[in-house]
Design a protein around this motif. Structure first.
Motif, mmCIF file in Angstrom:
data_model
loop_
_atom_site.group_PDB
_atom_site.id
_atom_site.type_symbol
_atom_site.label_atom_id
_atom_site.label_comp_id
_atom_site.label_asym_id
_atom_site.label_seq_id
_atom_site.Cartn_x
_atom_site.Cartn_y
_atom_site.Cartn_z
ATOM 1 N N SER A 10 53.420 -2.677 -22.545
ATOM 2 C CA SER A 10 52.712 -2.486 -23.808
ATOM 3 C C SER A 10 53.680 -1.890 -24.807
ATOM 4 O O SER A 10 54.297 -0.865 -24.528
ATOM 5 C CB SER A 10 51.523 -1.546 -23.566
ATOM 6 N N LYS A 11 53.838 -2.512 -25.972
ATOM 7 C CA LYS A 11 54.923 -2.119 -26.876
ATOM 8 C C LYS A 11 54.466 -1.498 -28.193
ATOM 9 O O LYS A 11 55.227 -0.768 -28.819
ATOM 10 C CB LYS A 11 55.784 -3.346 -27.200
ATOM 11 N N THR A 12 53.251 -1.847 -28.671
ATOM 12 C CA THR A 12 52.869 -1.322 -29.987
ATOM 13 C C THR A 12 52.245 0.059 -29.847
ATOM 14 O O THR A 12 51.822 0.459 -28.758
ATOM 15 C CB THR A 12 51.852 -2.238 -30.721
ATOM 16 N N ASN A 16 47.440 -1.809 -26.982
ATOM 17 C CA ASN A 16 46.343 -2.712 -26.597
ATOM 18 C C ASN A 16 46.385 -3.071 -25.117
ATOM 19 O O ASN A 16 45.382 -2.975 -24.414
ATOM 20 C CB ASN A 16 46.406 -4.001 -27.423
ATOM 21 N N THR A 17 47.540 -3.498 -24.653
ATOM 22 C CA THR A 17 47.660 -3.919 -23.257
ATOM 23 C C THR A 17 47.521 -2.720 -22.319
ATOM 24 O O THR A 17 46.935 -2.828 -21.243
ATOM 25 C CB THR A 17 49.001 -4.647 -23.035
ATOM 26 N N PRO A 54 52.510 -11.187 -26.163
ATOM 27 C CA PRO A 54 53.621 -11.849 -26.850
ATOM 28 C C PRO A 54 54.011 -11.105 -28.130
ATOM 29 O O PRO A 54 53.159 -10.539 -28.816
ATOM 30 C CB PRO A 54 53.025 -13.216 -27.209
ATOM 31 N N TYR A 55 55.285 -11.102 -28.424
ATOM 32 C CA TYR A 55 55.810 -10.558 -29.679
ATOM 33 C C TYR A 55 56.718 -11.626 -30.260
ATOM 34 O O TYR A 55 57.723 -11.987 -29.619
ATOM 35 C CB TYR A 55 56.573 -9.250 -29.427
ATOM 36 N N ALA A 56 56.352 -12.115 -31.459
ATOM 37 C CA ALA A 56 57.094 -13.226 -32.054
ATOM 38 C C ALA A 56 57.269 -14.355 -31.029
ATOM 39 O O ALA A 56 58.370 -14.841 -30.775
ATOM 40 C CB ALA A 56 58.434 -12.758 -32.597
ATOM 41 N N ASN A 57 56.121 -14.686 -30.408
ATOM 42 C CA ASN A 57 56.019 -15.845 -29.517
ATOM 43 C C ASN A 57 56.584 -15.704 -28.126
ATOM 44 O O ASN A 57 56.428 -16.611 -27.311
ATOM 45 C CB ASN A 57 56.614 -17.093 -30.176
ATOM 46 N N THR A 83 46.919 -9.496 -23.809
ATOM 47 C CA THR A 83 46.295 -9.302 -25.121
ATOM 48 C C THR A 83 47.205 -9.998 -26.125
ATOM 49 O O THR A 83 48.412 -10.129 -25.887
ATOM 50 C CB THR A 83 46.161 -7.812 -25.502
ATOM 51 N N SER A 84 46.616 -10.463 -27.239
ATOM 52 C CA SER A 84 47.460 -11.097 -28.266
ATOM 53 C C SER A 84 46.622 -11.364 -29.499
ATOM 54 O O SER A 84 45.413 -11.105 -29.514
ATOM 55 C CB SER A 84 48.055 -12.416 -27.757
ATOM 56 N N ASN A 85 47.259 -11.935 -30.496
ATOM 57 C CA ASN A 85 46.535 -12.377 -31.685
ATOM 58 C C ASN A 85 45.916 -13.750 -31.448
ATOM 59 O O ASN A 85 44.757 -13.984 -31.761
ATOM 60 C CB ASN A 85 47.492 -12.409 -32.880
ATOM 61 N N TRP A 86 46.685 -14.644 -30.884
ATOM 62 C CA TRP A 86 46.137 -15.978 -30.621
ATOM 63 C C TRP A 86 46.771 -16.632 -29.389
ATOM 64 O O TRP A 86 46.176 -17.454 -28.730
ATOM 65 C CB TRP A 86 46.355 -16.901 -31.823
ATOM 66 N N SER A 87 47.991 -16.248 -29.071
ATOM 67 C CA SER A 87 48.758 -16.967 -28.057
ATOM 68 C C SER A 87 48.398 -16.555 -26.625
ATOM 69 O O SER A 87 48.134 -15.394 -26.360
ATOM 70 C CB SER A 87 50.241 -16.696 -28.298
HETATM 71 C C1 LIG Z 1 56.162 -7.779 -33.850
HETATM 72 C C2 LIG Z 1 54.915 -8.442 -33.310
HETATM 73 C C3 LIG Z 1 54.903 -9.809 -33.094
HETATM 74 C C4 LIG Z 1 53.758 -10.449 -32.592
HETATM 75 N N1 LIG Z 1 53.778 -11.799 -32.353
HETATM 76 C C5 LIG Z 1 52.679 -12.405 -31.834
HETATM 77 C C6 LIG Z 1 52.679 -13.810 -31.564
HETATM 78 O O1 LIG Z 1 53.682 -14.491 -31.749
HETATM 79 N N2 LIG Z 1 51.536 -14.373 -31.086
HETATM 80 C C7 LIG Z 1 50.399 -13.641 -30.853
HETATM 81 O O2 LIG Z 1 49.411 -14.215 -30.413
HETATM 82 N N3 LIG Z 1 50.384 -12.298 -31.079
HETATM 83 C C8 LIG Z 1 51.484 -11.669 -31.559
HETATM 84 N N4 LIG Z 1 51.471 -10.325 -31.800
HETATM 85 C C9 LIG Z 1 50.267 -9.562 -31.460
HETATM 86 C C10 LIG Z 1 50.444 -8.792 -30.143
HETATM 87 O O3 LIG Z 1 50.655 -9.685 -29.069
HETATM 88 C C11 LIG Z 1 49.158 -7.993 -29.890
HETATM 89 O O4 LIG Z 1 49.009 -7.043 -30.916
HETATM 90 C C12 LIG Z 1 49.150 -7.302 -28.550
HETATM 91 O O5 LIG Z 1 47.835 -6.870 -28.285
HETATM 92 C C13 LIG Z 1 50.126 -6.147 -28.504
HETATM 93 O O6 LIG Z 1 49.994 -5.478 -27.282
HETATM 94 P P1 LIG Z 1 50.477 -3.968 -27.113
HETATM 95 O O7 LIG Z 1 49.690 -3.146 -28.104
HETATM 96 O O8 LIG Z 1 50.101 -3.633 -25.716
HETATM 97 O O9 LIG Z 1 51.941 -3.940 -27.344
HETATM 98 C C14 LIG Z 1 52.587 -9.678 -32.309
HETATM 99 C C15 LIG Z 1 52.615 -8.301 -32.546
HETATM 100 C C16 LIG Z 1 53.752 -7.668 -33.040
HETATM 101 C C17 LIG Z 1 53.744 -6.188 -33.263
#
Ligand SMILES: Cc1cc2nc3c(=O)[nH]c(=O)nc-3n(C[C@H](O)[C@H](O)[C@H](O)COP(=O)(O)O)c2cc1C
Length: 132
Positions: A10-12, A16-17, A54-57, A83-87
């Protein structure tokens, strides 16, 4: 059911994860551990619940390295969560890495959209509880 481990990347700052991992772990009655804190799985584990985003795919390089370094002899089966936005790319890529290593990965996985973490906590807990 044997030994269960929950590991996540989990990076942000939202975590979330991590939050989903902790809910799954609560259901499974184990402790979720970040792979950033513990970068190697050394214990024999019947079921590894492994999650990332995913982060930037692409998934975080730490998670890729973790998956690539897993010892198939130590693991019965892997169940993924993401977890993700769409991917869903992280689970697809993890399945490929793990299966190529000869590790069994369940087809089904747990998904929570990044904006629906709170409303998915109970479902994540129930998901974990299925395995205990
Ligand atoms: C720099 C960055 C790039 C991201 N790129 C994508 C992406 O390419 N596709 C997607 O579905 N979500 C993307 N996201 C959304 C993250 O996958 C989503 O917020 C996830 O829940 C983060 O998990 P974490 O809070 O455990 O790190 C991105 C988020 C960040 C901060």
């Amino acid at each position: 059911m044997g030994t269960i481990a929950v590991r996540y990347c989990s990076k942000t700052k939202m975590g979330n994860t991590r939050r989903i991992a902790e809910a799954i772990a609560e259901g499974a009655e184990v402790t979720a551990v970040s792979i950033l804190d513990e970068p190697k799985l050394t214990e024999k584990t019947d079921l590894l619940l492994l999650g990332g985003a995913p982060y930037a795919n692409i998934m975080a390089p730490e998670l890729r390295e973790y998956a690539e370094s897993l010892d198939p002899a130590l693991i019965g089966e892997v169940v993924l969560f993401t977890t993700s936005n769409w991917s869903r790319r992280t689970v697809i890529a993890l399945k490929k890495i793990l299966r190529e290593k000869g590790i069994t990965v369940a087809d089904s996985y747990f998904y929570a959209h990044m904006l629906q973490i709170e409303s998915k906590m109970e479902a994540a807990k129930q998901f974990g509880a299925k395995f205990r």
